[in-house]
Design an enzyme around this catalytic site. Structure first.
Site, PDB file in Angstrom:
ATOM      1  N   ASP A  41       0.925  18.571  46.079  1.00  0.00           N
ATOM      2  CA  ASP A  41      -0.170  19.508  46.326  1.00  0.00           C
ATOM      3  C   ASP A  41      -1.468  19.048  45.674  1.00  0.00           C
ATOM      4  OD1 ASP A  41       1.695  21.306  47.566  1.00  0.00           O
ATOM      5  OD2 ASP A  41       2.352  21.870  45.562  1.00  0.00           O
ATOM      6  N   SER A  80      -6.839  19.153  43.432  1.00  0.00           N
ATOM      7  CA  SER A  80      -5.758  20.136  43.347  1.00  0.00           C
ATOM      8  C   SER A  80      -5.890  21.055  44.553  1.00  0.00           C
ATOM      9  CB  SER A  80      -5.844  20.941  42.045  1.00  0.00           C
ATOM     10  OG  SER A  80      -4.852  21.934  42.015  1.00  0.00           O
ATOM     11  N   ARG A  81      -4.895  21.008  45.450  1.00  0.00           N
ATOM     12  CA  ARG A  81      -4.993  21.769  46.699  1.00  0.00           C
ATOM     13  C   ARG A  81      -4.538  23.220  46.545  1.00  0.00           C
ATOM     14  NH1 ARG A  81      -2.137  16.988  48.357  1.00  0.00           N
ATOM     15  NH2 ARG A  81      -3.597  15.398  49.075  1.00  0.00           N
ATOM     16  N   VAL A  82      -3.938  23.553  45.402  1.00  0.00           N
ATOM     17  CA  VAL A  82      -3.410  24.906  45.220  1.00  0.00           C
ATOM     18  C   VAL A  82      -3.992  25.579  43.985  1.00  0.00           C
ATOM     19  CG1 VAL A  82      -1.312  26.264  44.834  1.00  0.00           C
ATOM     20  CG2 VAL A  82      -1.250  24.300  46.369  1.00  0.00           C
TER      21      VAL A  82
END
Length: 516
Positions: free
Chosen positions: A344, A369-371
Site C-alpha cells: 500500500d 503511502s496510499r492508505v
C-alpha cells in the site's frame, strides 16, 4: 431343540459378532513409509509415498521434517526443514497426515525462536497454548475494516509526510547499508505503551546483525512486547522459505484476539532468493531472472494476510513492514516491482541522502503511502499540508544555487526555508519522538521560526525545543491525539512556546552566504 430356538440362538450369535467387530480397536497404527532416493542442498527426493498430499509434512529420521512440494508419478520432491547432511539415501520417510504448523501463544512474547517454534535464546522451554498452520488463507474482503488508526513510527518525516495506518502494508526498500532495518526498529521502539505486539522476522541475516538488533530491543525495553523469529544465513533454504509464514501465523494469533500487531520482514529479497534456489533444485522452470513464475504469488499470499479485521471479528489489526534490497537504486527490478504492486505504499531510501548525512535517508519524491493519510492524526494534516510541497520546491531550486546562479529574494527565501526543513527532518537512530515533540518541531518548521537560525545551530535549537515539549499543558497534549484538527488557540500557544525557546538561537547573518 425346536427350530425357532435354533434360529434365535444363531441370530444372537451374529449380533454378538457384529458388536464385537464394531467395538474392536486395533493395538497398532498403520504407517505409510517411503525411502530417500537422493539428497541435495535443502531438497530430498522420496519414493514409496503414493498417497502423500501436496504440502503434507513428512517425518525423517533424527527428528527432521520436510514439506512434500513436487508430487510426481514416481517420486516426491521434498523441501527439507533442517540439515541435509544428517540424511542418507535409503533412510525411511513417514507420512504425518498434517500440514506444517507452529505453536503460538502469549508465552512467545519476549522470546527468540526459529521458524519451527524452537527456542534460540537459552531461556528454557516455551509453554504454548495452540498450534496454527503456517500457510493460512488471508481474511475475506467482507471480514476487513477500513484502516483508520495511525501507527506512529516516531519518525518525523514518516508520520508527517508518509504516514502508516494500523492494518497497512508499507514497503521499505533501498540499497545496502542505507538504514532500512533502522527505520523498522525505530517503529518497534515507538510502540512502547501503545498496546501493539511486535514481531521481528529475520530472514537469512548474519548472526551478528540479528544479535545486534536483539540487543537493541533488550536495551530499549522493547522485548516486553516483541518476539523474534530467526532463520539465519547459514540455515537451510527450507527454513528461510517458511520463516515469514510462520511469523505471520504467530502474529495472526494476537490479531484474532483483538490486538494490534506490527510485523517486520527483514528481508524479502533473501526470501525470494531462497525460494528461487529451492525451485531450481526441484527442477521447476525458471522465468525472469531465474525466479519461478509463482514468486509473485508466494509474496502476495503472505502480505494479503496483513489487514484490519472488522469489529465482529474483534477489530484486531496486522501491520506489515516488509524490507527489500535494491541494486544501484533500481526499483524497476523484478522483485521490487512485484512487491511495490502488492503493498500500500513504499519508503524509498536514497544512498545519496545517506552519504550527505540526511538520516533517515528517505527520498520523499519516491516514497508514498496510499492508505495512511486517511489514518493520520488530524493535527498532522493541519500542520504539514505545505511541508512536502515546500521541500520538493527546495530540492529543485537547490541545483541552481550550486552553479552560482543569480537568484531573486523569493527564491533565496525558499532555499533557506528548505534547508531548515531538511535539517529539521533529520533524526538520530533509535530515538523515536512522541506526537507532542514532533508537532512542536513541525509547526516551528512550517511557520518559518527556524529560518533565522544558522544551520550549524539547528540541532542545538531542536534539542532545546524538545525539552520544552514537557511544559505543554496536559489538556493541549490530549487534543493533539484527538480526531480534531489543531485549533487556532492551540496553534498560537505552541508557536509562542517555540518562538520563546528559539529566540536565543537567532543570529544576524547574510542569507546569501548561508546558501549551500
Amino acid at each position: 431343540m425346536p427350530p425357532t430356538e435354533s434360529k434365535e440362538s444363531i441370530t444372537d450369535a451374529f449380533d454378538k459378532l457384529k458388536k464385537g467387530r464394531e467395538s474392536f480397536v486395533p493395538s497398532f497404527s498403520p504407517r505409510e513409509v517411503g525411502y530417500v532416493m537422493s539428497v541435495s542442498a535443502g531438497i530430498v527426493r522420496v519414493s514409496g509415498l503414493q498417497a502423500a498430499g501436496y504440502k503434507e509434512l513428512l517425518k525423517f529420521p533424527k527428528d527432521l521434517f520436510g514439506i512434500a512440494y513436487n508430487l510426481d508419478e514416481t517420486e516426491i520432491g521434498v523441501i527439507l526443514l533442517g540439515e541435509d547432511s544428517l540424511l542418507n539415501v535409503g533412510d525411511e520417510v513417514e507420512r504425518t497426515g498434517r500440514v506444517l504448523d507452529i505453536p503460538v501463544g502469549e508465552a512467545l512474547i519476549g522470546r527468540v525462536v526459529d521458524p519451527l517454534g524452537k527456542p534460540l535464546d537459552d531461556k528454557g522451554h516455551i509453554g504454548f497454548s495452540k498450534r496454527l498452520p503456517i500457510q493460512r488463507p488471508a481474511p475475506a474482503i467482507m471480514d476487513r475494516a477500513e484502516v483508520t488508526v495511525p501507527l506512529q513510527t516516531g519518525l518525523k518525516i514518516v508520520d508527517a509526510m508518509i504516514p502508516i495506518g494500523r492494518g497497512q502494508r508499507e514497503l521499505i526498500l533501498g540499497d545496502r547499508q542505507t538504514g532500512k532495518t533502522a527505520i523498522a526498529i525505530d517503529t518497534i521502539l515507538n510502540q512502547h505503551d501503545k498496546n501493539v505486539i511486535c514481531v521481528y522476522c529475520a530472514i537469512s541475516q548474519r548472526s551478528s546483525s540479528v544479535a545486534k538488533v536483539i540487543a537493541q530491543l533488550h536495551e530499549k525495553g522493547a522485548m516486553h512486547y516483541t518476539l523474534v523469529v530467526v532463520a539465519e544465513g547459514n540455515s537451510s533454504p527450507g527454513l528461510k522459505y517458511i520463516a515469514p509464514y510462520a511469523a505471520t501465523s504467530i502474529a495472526e494469533y494476537f490479531m484474532e484476539r483483538g490486538q494490534d500487531v506490527l510485523i517486520v520482514y527483514d528481508d524479502l529479497t533473501h526470501h525470494a532468493r531462497a525460494y528461487r534456489e529451492l525451485s531450481l533444485l526441484l527442477r521447476r522452470p525458471p522465468g525472469r531472472e531465474a525466479f519461478p513464475g509463482d514468486i509473485f504469488y508466494i509474496h502476495s499470499k503472505l502480505l494479503e494476510r496483513a489487514t484490519h479485521l472488522s469489529e465482529e471479528l474483534g477489530g484486531g489489526s496486522l501491520t506489515a513492514l516488509p524490507i527489500i534490497e535494491t541494486e544501484a537504486q533500481n526499483i524497476s527490478d523484478y522483485i521490487p516491482t512485484n512487491l511495490i504492486s502488492i503493498n500500500d505504499g513504499q519508503l524509498f531510501l536514497s544512498p545519496k541522502l545517506f552519504e550527505m548525512g540526511v538520516l533517515p535517508a528517505i527520498d520523499i519524491g519516491k516514497s508514498v503511502s496510499r492508505v495512511g493519510g486517511k489514518a493520520q492524526l488530524p493535527v498532522f494534516r493541519s500542520i504539514t499540508g505545505t511541508l512536502k510541497l515546500a521541500y520538493s520546491q527546495f530540492e529543485e531550486l537547490e541545483s541552481f544555487a550550486r552553479f552560482g546562479t543569480r537568484l531573486d529574494d523569493d527564491t533565496r527565501k525558499k532555499i533557506i526555508h528548505g534547508q531548515r526543513i531538511r535539517e529539521g527532518l533529520k533524526q538520530a537512530e533509535f530515538h523515536p519522538m512522541s506526537v507532542p515533540e514532533q508537532i512542536l518541531i513541525l509547526l516551528a518548521l512550517t511557520s518559518g521560526l527556524f529560518d533565522s537560525i544558522p544551520l550549524q545551530r539547528m540541532l542545538e535549537s531542536e534539542q532545546a525545543l524538545l525539552m520544552s515539549a514537557k511544559e505543554l499543558p496536559r489538556a493541549l497534549v490530549g487534543r493533539l491525539y484527538s480526531d480534531k484538527k489543531l485549533n487556532e488557540a492551540d496553534r498560537q500557544s505552541i508557536l509562542e512556546i517555540a518562538a520563546e525557546v528559539l529566540s536565543s538561537f537567532k543570529e544576524e547573518f547574510e542569507p546569501k552566504k548561508d546558501i549551500r
